[in-house]
Design a protein around this motif. Structure first.
Motif, PDB file in Angstrom:
ATOM      1  N   GLY A   1       0.787  -1.226   0.000  1.00  0.00           N
ATOM      2  CA  GLY A   1       0.000   0.000   0.000  1.00  0.00           C
ATOM      3  C   GLY A   1       0.814   1.268   0.000  1.00  0.00           C
ATOM      4  N   MET A   2       2.033   1.189  -0.555  1.00  0.00           N
ATOM      5  CA  MET A   2       2.903   2.371  -0.577  1.00  0.00           C
ATOM      6  C   MET A   2       3.499   2.523  -1.968  1.00  0.00           C
ATOM      7  SD  MET A   2       6.359   3.013   1.634  1.00  0.00           S
ATOM      8  CE  MET A   2       7.498   4.309   1.157  1.00  0.00           C
ATOM      9  N   VAL A   3       3.531   3.754  -2.477  1.00  0.00           N
ATOM     10  CA  VAL A   3       4.168   4.037  -3.759  1.00  0.00           C
ATOM     11  C   VAL A   3       5.656   4.218  -3.497  1.00  0.00           C
ATOM     12  CG1 VAL A   3       4.310   5.604  -5.722  1.00  0.00           C
ATOM     13  CG2 VAL A   3       2.096   5.162  -4.640  1.00  0.00           C
ATOM     14  N   ASP A   4       6.478   3.270  -3.989  1.00  0.00           N
ATOM     15  CA  ASP A   4       7.912   3.344  -3.763  1.00  0.00           C
ATOM     16  C   ASP A   4       8.657   3.188  -5.080  1.00  0.00           C
ATOM     17  OD1 ASP A   4       7.642   0.695  -4.385  1.00  0.00           O
ATOM     18  OD2 ASP A   4       8.047  -0.059  -2.372  1.00  0.00           O
ATOM     19  N   GLU A   5       9.970   2.866  -4.984  1.00  0.00           N
ATOM     20  CA  GLU A   5      10.792   2.801  -6.184  1.00  0.00           C
ATOM     21  C   GLU A   5      10.396   1.680  -7.125  1.00  0.00           C
ATOM     22  OE1 GLU A   5      13.180   0.962  -2.748  1.00  0.00           O
ATOM     23  OE2 GLU A   5      11.803   2.620  -3.065  1.00  0.00           O
ATOM     24  N   SER A   6       9.610   0.701  -6.650  1.00  0.00           N
ATOM     25  CA  SER A   6       9.147  -0.382  -7.531  1.00  0.00           C
ATOM     26  C   SER A   6       8.085   0.112  -8.507  1.00  0.00           C
ATOM     27  CB  SER A   6       8.584  -1.540  -6.703  1.00  0.00           C
ATOM     28  OG  SER A   6       7.361  -1.162  -6.081  1.00  0.00           O
TER      29      SER A   6
ATOM     30  N   TRP B   1      -4.104  -3.822   6.621  1.00  0.00           N
ATOM     31  CA  TRP B   1      -2.672  -4.091   6.811  1.00  0.00           C
ATOM     32  C   TRP B   1      -1.779  -3.263   5.875  1.00  0.00           C
ATOM     33  CZ3 TRP B   1      -6.117  -7.736   4.807  1.00  0.00           C
ATOM     34  CH2 TRP B   1      -6.010  -7.969   3.415  1.00  0.00           C
ATOM     35  N   GLU B   2      -2.386  -2.342   5.115  1.00  0.00           N
ATOM     36  CA  GLU B   2      -1.608  -1.552   4.168  1.00  0.00           C
ATOM     37  C   GLU B   2      -1.094  -0.249   4.784  1.00  0.00           C
ATOM     38  OE1 GLU B   2      -3.080  -2.745  -0.274  1.00  0.00           O
ATOM     39  OE2 GLU B   2      -4.138  -1.107   0.715  1.00  0.00           O
ATOM     40  N   PHE B   3       0.012   0.198   4.241  1.00  0.00           N
ATOM     41  CA  PHE B   3       0.654   1.437   4.665  1.00  0.00           C
ATOM     42  C   PHE B   3      -0.308   2.618   4.563  1.00  0.00           C
ATOM     43  CE2 PHE B   3       3.191   5.211   3.445  1.00  0.00           C
ATOM     44  CZ  PHE B   3       4.091   5.276   4.494  1.00  0.00           C
ATOM     45  N   ARG B   4      -1.038   2.709   3.480  1.00  0.00           N
ATOM     46  CA  ARG B   4      -1.890   3.872   3.217  1.00  0.00           C
ATOM     47  C   ARG B   4      -3.079   3.952   4.165  1.00  0.00           C
ATOM     48  NH1 ARG B   4      -5.482   2.147  -2.009  1.00  0.00           N
ATOM     49  NH2 ARG B   4      -5.297  -0.120  -1.774  1.00  0.00           N
ATOM     50  N   SER B   5      -3.398   2.836   4.837  1.00  0.00           N
ATOM     51  CA  SER B   5      -4.545   2.847   5.742  1.00  0.00           C
ATOM     52  C   SER B   5      -4.158   3.289   7.154  1.00  0.00           C
ATOM     53  CB  SER B   5      -5.187   1.457   5.796  1.00  0.00           C
ATOM     54  OG  SER B   5      -4.336   0.527   6.456  1.00  0.00           O
ATOM     55  N   ARG B   6      -2.870   3.467   7.394  1.00  0.00           N
ATOM     56  CA  ARG B   6      -2.400   3.815   8.734  1.00  0.00           C
ATOM     57  C   ARG B   6      -2.402   5.321   8.955  1.00  0.00           C
ATOM     58  NH1 ARG B   6      -3.094  -0.416  11.880  1.00  0.00           N
ATOM     59  NH2 ARG B   6      -2.413  -2.326  10.839  1.00  0.00           N
TER      60      ARG B   6
ATOM     61  N   ARG C   1       2.862   6.269   9.622  1.00  0.00           N
ATOM     62  CA  ARG C   1       3.567   6.252   8.340  1.00  0.00           C
ATOM     63  C   ARG C   1       4.862   7.059   8.418  1.00  0.00           C
ATOM     64  NH1 ARG C   1       0.239   8.966   4.967  1.00  0.00           N
ATOM     65  NH2 ARG C   1      -1.608   9.048   6.292  1.00  0.00           N
ATOM     66  N   LEU C   2       4.817   8.155   9.172  1.00  0.00           N
ATOM     67  CA  LEU C   2       6.018   8.969   9.349  1.00  0.00           C
ATOM     68  C   LEU C   2       7.115   8.166  10.045  1.00  0.00           C
ATOM     69  CD1 LEU C   2       7.299  11.807   9.078  1.00  0.00           C
ATOM     70  CD2 LEU C   2       6.402  12.312  11.355  1.00  0.00           C
ATOM     71  N   LEU C   3       6.745   7.425  11.076  1.00  0.00           N
ATOM     72  CA  LEU C   3       7.725   6.612  11.795  1.00  0.00           C
ATOM     73  C   LEU C   3       8.270   5.487  10.924  1.00  0.00           C
ATOM     74  CD1 LEU C   3       6.166   6.376  15.384  1.00  0.00           C
ATOM     75  CD2 LEU C   3       8.174   7.680  14.652  1.00  0.00           C
ATOM     76  N   VAL C   4       7.422   4.906  10.083  1.00  0.00           N
ATOM     77  CA  VAL C   4       7.900   3.866   9.162  1.00  0.00           C
ATOM     78  C   VAL C   4       8.941   4.446   8.216  1.00  0.00           C
ATOM     79  CG1 VAL C   4       7.233   2.341   7.255  1.00  0.00           C
ATOM     80  CG2 VAL C   4       5.795   2.487   9.299  1.00  0.00           C
TER      81      VAL C   4
ATOM     82  N   VAL D   1      -2.608   9.406  -5.349  1.00  0.00           N
ATOM     83  CA  VAL D   1      -1.717   8.339  -5.816  1.00  0.00           C
ATOM     84  C   VAL D   1      -1.008   8.776  -7.094  1.00  0.00           C
ATOM     85  CG1 VAL D   1      -1.631   5.986  -6.705  1.00  0.00           C
ATOM     86  CG2 VAL D   1      -3.091   6.529  -4.738  1.00  0.00           C
ATOM     87  N   ARG D   2      -1.726   9.455  -7.964  1.00  0.00           N
ATOM     88  CA  ARG D   2      -1.123   9.913  -9.225  1.00  0.00           C
ATOM     89  C   ARG D   2       0.017  10.895  -8.953  1.00  0.00           C
ATOM     90  NH1 ARG D   2      -2.180   9.744 -14.491  1.00  0.00           N
ATOM     91  NH2 ARG D   2      -1.554  11.468 -15.828  1.00  0.00           N
ATOM     92  N   PHE D   3      -0.212  11.796  -8.006  1.00  0.00           N
ATOM     93  CA  PHE D   3       0.831  12.762  -7.652  1.00  0.00           C
ATOM     94  C   PHE D   3       2.050  12.029  -7.086  1.00  0.00           C
ATOM     95  CE2 PHE D   3       2.971  15.164  -4.303  1.00  0.00           C
ATOM     96  CZ  PHE D   3       3.375  16.289  -5.003  1.00  0.00           C
ATOM     97  N   LEU D   4       1.818  11.076  -6.188  1.00  0.00           N
ATOM     98  CA  LEU D   4       2.928  10.347  -5.571  1.00  0.00           C
ATOM     99  C   LEU D   4       3.704   9.551  -6.612  1.00  0.00           C
ATOM    100  CD1 LEU D   4       1.212   9.042  -2.307  1.00  0.00           C
ATOM    101  CD2 LEU D   4       2.867  10.916  -2.508  1.00  0.00           C
ATOM    102  N   GLU D   5       2.983   8.956  -7.564  1.00  0.00           N
ATOM    103  CA  GLU D   5       3.645   8.175  -8.607  1.00  0.00           C
ATOM    104  C   GLU D   5       4.497   9.074  -9.497  1.00  0.00           C
ATOM    105  OE1 GLU D   5       2.500   5.083 -12.247  1.00  0.00           O
ATOM    106  OE2 GLU D   5       0.926   5.967 -10.982  1.00  0.00           O
ATOM    107  N   THR D   6       3.944  10.233  -9.876  1.00  0.00           N
ATOM    108  CA  THR D   6       4.693  11.178 -10.713  1.00  0.00           C
ATOM    109  C   THR D   6       5.922  11.694  -9.981  1.00  0.00           C
ATOM    110  OG1 THR D   6       2.647  11.860 -11.817  1.00  0.00           O
ATOM    111  CG2 THR D   6       4.556  13.320 -12.025  1.00  0.00           C
TER     112      THR D   6
END
Length: 439
Positions: A74-79, A92-97, A102-105, A408-413
């Motif tokens: 649930g996180m937009v990363d380098e993959s 259990w996803e990052f985006r639901s926390r 999320r900041l601590l992760v 999500v689109r902004f994060l992906e870009t």
């Protein structure tokens, strides 16, 4: 063999740092019940992977040694794997926390690198202690190289202040601190007088590429007299400290060489100090201005500061050293964004990192470099660039302040832009290294 040892040290150090960094993200995610899909040292394709029973995480080792990653659900990363982002968020996803989790992760990797540096420095201090020469204990002052002489420094100058503040305590920190803080005025004591030497910023690029600006001025002593020397049968003995010829002071190498140049092809009376006593010995000087003996530095007049630590006292000292290193590296990093310093030309890749490691195995040096690299990795990941932890931290802080989550689109870009920027830095680093190799 030397190159192989350097390669092994680079691989070991960077592998440890990447594993520790990614484990920081992993452990924080698991603490908050967030699913971690993959945990890799290096990037795919995988050369080894496995998934433990009753685990949601695939562990592996990739074949592209440019770091590693921890793929959090649930996180937009380098993959750039955003397939699951179009479906409703799972518990259990990052985006639901909550944003604070999320900041601590996202800060987990940075914190683990700093903790690793503290552990390493603590261990080094507890085992080896510290030994260094204080700037105040450089009793004969500095021996400037050509660049430092051009800037106005002279043999025997005793450095006492940088921009009005006391000079660095450790003599070896003089040049690094002069660069880091872009000092404008260096105060020295010369022949009993105190004067200020203005530092022209135009010299900073040359200073970055000229190590050893401030050598330690050390009295000259006789190390060995070869059997083939023109002075092999003289009364000169190993350990004799050269003092003067006539009325000319020759206690230091530059003065000695100038005096011998004037005495070419002659026999000169050289006064030496032996066991506290002065004696004059006639020595032959060759036609090229040499007495044909091996010289060494006599450091008996210097007091080295030695600090020993127990494990308990090493912990606060190691912590302090870590954060002093953080401050120093932040200053150095800042130079890269000042074009006038040309510090961007010093940006290097794995080739530069490899050149820092010694050609023979030395655990103390290896761990010192690894601790420094751990600090560097932590600070670099704090830079607010998408694709780095700092970019994710920035977006999360934005969300916490505005209470609006980026799309999500902004994060992906942003992730794509950040990766393009990082690849540009990698190209710059390898380009700089290749340029240095071709010089």
């Amino acid at each position: 063999m030397e190159i192989i040892l350097k390669i092994i040290q680079v691989i070991l150090a960077l592998s440890l740092l990447v594993l520790v960094h990614e484990f920081g993200h992993y452990i924080m995610a698991r603490i908050f019940g967030i699913k971690v899909e993959k945990f890799y040292l290096f990037f795919p394709p995988a050369i080894f992977k496995f998934k433990p029973k009753k685990s949601d995480t695939e562990f592996g080792i990739g074949c592209i040694p440019l770091g590693g990653f921890c793929k959090i659900a649930g996180m937009v990363d380098e993959s750039l794997d955003t397939g699951s982002m179009s479906t409703p968020a799972k518990p259990w996803e990052f985006r639901s926390r909550p944003a604070w989790q999320r900041l601590l992760v996202m800060t987990g990797g940075i914190l683990m690198n700093l903790i690793l540096a503290i552990i390493i420095y603590t261990g080094l201090l507890a085992v080896f202690g510290e030994e260094y020469l204080k700037t105040d204990d450089a009793v004969y002052g500095i021996e400037p190289n050509g660049l430092a002489s051009e800037m106005g420094f002279r043999s025997g100058d005793r450095v006492i202040a940088f921009d009005g503040d006391p000079a660095p305590e450790n003599f070896m920190d003089l040049q690094p601190e002069l660069l880091r803080s872009q000092i404008k005025t260096v105060t020295v004591v010369r022949d009993g007088d105190t004067l200020g030497i203005g530092i022209d910023p135009a010299y900073f690029p040359a200073m970055l590429n000229t190590p050893g600006m401030f050598g330690l001025r050390i009295p000259v002593a006789v190390g060995e007299i070869p059997d083939t020397s023109i002075n092999a049968g003289s009364e000169l003995a190993p350990g004799d400290r050269l003092v003067m010829t006539g009325s000319t002071d020759i206690r230091f190498y530059p003065e000695l060489q100038k005096a011998l140049d004037r005495l070419k092809g002659t026999t000169a009376g050289i006064t030496v100090e032996r066991d506290g006593q002065l004696m004059e010995i006639p020595l032959k000087v060759s036609n090229d201005g040499k007495i044909e003996v091996l010289l060494s530095g006599d450091i008996s007049d210097f007091h080295l500061t030695v600090k020993e630590y127990s494990l308990l006292t090493a912990i606060p000292a190691g912590t302090k050293k870590t954060f002093v290193t953080v401050g120093d590296y932040v200053k150095e990093l800042g130079l890269i964004f000042k074009p006038g310093t040309e510090a961007y030309k010093s940006v290097g890749s794995f080739i530069t990192i490899g050149s820092v490691f010694p050609g023979s195995w030395n655990w103390q040096v290896f761990w010192n470099i690894t601790a420094l690299l751990s600090v560097m990795l932590a600070i670099l990941n704090l830079i607010p660039i998408p694709a780095l932890d700092g970019g994710h931290i920035l977006f999360t802080l934005y969300e916490m302040v505005t209470r609006r989550k980026p799309s999500v689109r902004f994060l992906e870009t942003a992730q794509i832009i950040g990766m393009i920027f990082l690849f540009g830095l990698i190209i710059l680093a390898f380009g700089n290294d290749i340029g240095r190799l071709l010089q």
